[in-house]
Enzyme design. Structure first.
Site, PDB file in Angstrom:
ATOM      1  N   GLU A  36     111.908   0.127  99.063  1.00  0.00           N
ATOM      2  CA  GLU A  36     111.378  -1.219  99.157  1.00  0.00           C
ATOM      3  C   GLU A  36     112.130  -2.331  98.114  1.00  0.00           C
ATOM      4  O   GLU A  36     111.770  -3.695  98.715  1.00  0.00           O
ATOM      5  CB  GLU A  36     110.131  -0.994  98.659  1.00  0.00           C
ATOM      6  CG  GLU A  36     109.071  -0.033  99.861  1.00  0.00           C
ATOM      7  CD  GLU A  36     107.748   0.326  99.539  1.00  0.00           C
ATOM      8  OE1 GLU A  36     106.937   0.400 100.414  1.00  0.00           O
ATOM      9  OE2 GLU A  36     107.582   0.569  98.384  1.00  0.00           O
ATOM     10  N   ASP A 230     103.626   3.400 109.885  1.00  0.00           N
ATOM     11  CA  ASP A 230     103.208   4.352 110.524  1.00  0.00           C
ATOM     12  C   ASP A 230     101.644   3.730 110.808  1.00  0.00           C
ATOM     13  O   ASP A 230     101.419   2.907 110.562  1.00  0.00           O
ATOM     14  CB  ASP A 230     103.150   5.367 109.725  1.00  0.00           C
ATOM     15  CG  ASP A 230     102.329   5.170 108.246  1.00  0.00           C
ATOM     16  OD1 ASP A 230     102.917   4.952 107.360  1.00  0.00           O
ATOM     17  OD2 ASP A 230     101.201   5.389 108.522  1.00  0.00           O
TER      18      ASP A 230
HETATM   19  N1  ADE Z   1     102.112   3.518 102.928  1.00  0.00           N
HETATM   20  C1  ADE Z   1     102.794   3.816 104.321  1.00  0.00           C
HETATM   21  N2  ADE Z   1     102.073   4.461 105.092  1.00  0.00           N
HETATM   22  C2  ADE Z   1     101.027   4.691 104.494  1.00  0.00           C
HETATM   23  C3  ADE Z   1      99.739   5.658 104.846  1.00  0.00           C
HETATM   24  N3  ADE Z   1      99.620   6.271 105.810  1.00  0.00           N
HETATM   25  N4  ADE Z   1      98.778   5.869 103.745  1.00  0.00           N
HETATM   26  C4  ADE Z   1      98.935   5.233 102.711  1.00  0.00           C
HETATM   27  N5  ADE Z   1     100.126   4.246 102.309  1.00  0.00           N
HETATM   28  C5  ADE Z   1     100.885   4.206 103.235  1.00  0.00           C
END
Ligand code: ADE
Length: 266
Positions: A36, A230
């Site tokens: 990041e 995601d």
């Molecule tokens: N960062 C990226 N994906 C995430 C998720 N599913 N839950 C918490 N932080 C995240």
């Protein structure tokens, strides 16, 4: 001493006065995991790295603007600690958090961008027989209470909208960003978060902790920028592994443009 003279001296390794005024960065950019912040650090011109409390702060010029970039680590405590060090040692005018997030809104796809109209801790409150309720909480600072939702800075939001709108192929949305000390990979919890925060778009693990420290330490303006890695549901781990790099780089790309777009006088 002018900024140019100071950066020249620092790049030559020469000693320079380092009063708080001298170190004042215009914009601070924070991220949680290496991917990041890597791109942003690589783009810094005349970088000067200082380690404070074990955290590396890299100062330099990004898109012609004086910035400091740091990686806070994962989760709210790490984020709060580094933000406290950052504000104390660099006194930035504005803070941007960049990184990836899980989507709460199922219409979001990997790589889509979210501008945080607010950041809120979804795991701070009371959990009783009816489930979880979020509430304002006490602060030991002169600010007696923290809101549930910390608003995104209006200037940074305005700049972000403009620079993102000028880029074709990016899907950018504005909405709440929820923060908690868990990686969310559970569809029923994701639905519950949406029920409690209907205007929230994304979930992550640092943004609201940074926002709370900025709020308590003089209302330092903050914006959370996240790109979706995601869907925060059952397949989240696999999707995260597949998209984290691309999403993190897209967020870095947008943040670079935001930094370039912040008026020099602000
Ligand atoms: N960062 C990226 N994906 C995430 C998720 N599913 N839950 C918490 N932080 C995240």
């Amino acid at each position: 001493m002018t900024r140019r003279a100071r950066l020249l001296l620092l790049s030559l390794g020469a000693p320079v006065a380092s009063g708080a005024q001298e170190r004042r960065a215009t914009v601070a950019v924070l991220g949680a995991i290496p991917v990041e912040v890597e791109l942003l650090r690589a783009r810094l011109q005349h970088p000067v790295v200082r380690t404070i409390g074990g955290i590396e702060f890299a100062e330099g010029l990004l898109a012609g603007r004086r910035v400091v970039v740091a990686r806070v680590g994962v989760g709210k405590v790490n984020a709060a600690m580094t933000t406290t060090l950052l504000l104390e040692h660099y006194r930035p005018r504005r803070v941007i958090f960049t990184g990836v997030a899980g989507a709460l809104d199922t219409t979001l796809a990997p790589g889509d961008l979210v501008l945080g109209s607010y950041a809120a801790q979804h795991d701070l409150g009371a959990w009783d027989a009816r489930g979880m309720t979020n509430a304002t909480n006490d602060s030991a600072t002169a600010i007696t209470s923290n809101p549930v939702r910390f608003p995104g800075d209006t200037l940074l939001l305005r700049v972000a909208r403009t620079v993102a709108g000028a880029r074709t192929g990016w899907h950018v949305r504005e909405g709440g960003v929820l923060t908690g000390d868990v990686f969310l990979a559970n569809d029923s919890v994701r639905r519950d978060l949406r029920r409690r925060f209907p205007d929230a778009l994304a979930v992550e693990m640092e943004g609201a902790a940074v926002a709370q420290v900025c709020w308590q330490q003089g209302r330092v303006p903050l914006l959370v920028v996240r790109s979706i890695s995601d869907g925060a549901g059952a397949k989240a781990r696999e999707t995260f592994a597949q998209f984290v790099r691309r999403a993190a780089e897209r967020s870095s790309e947008l943040v670079t443009r935001i930094v370039a777009g912040v008026p020099a006088s602000r």
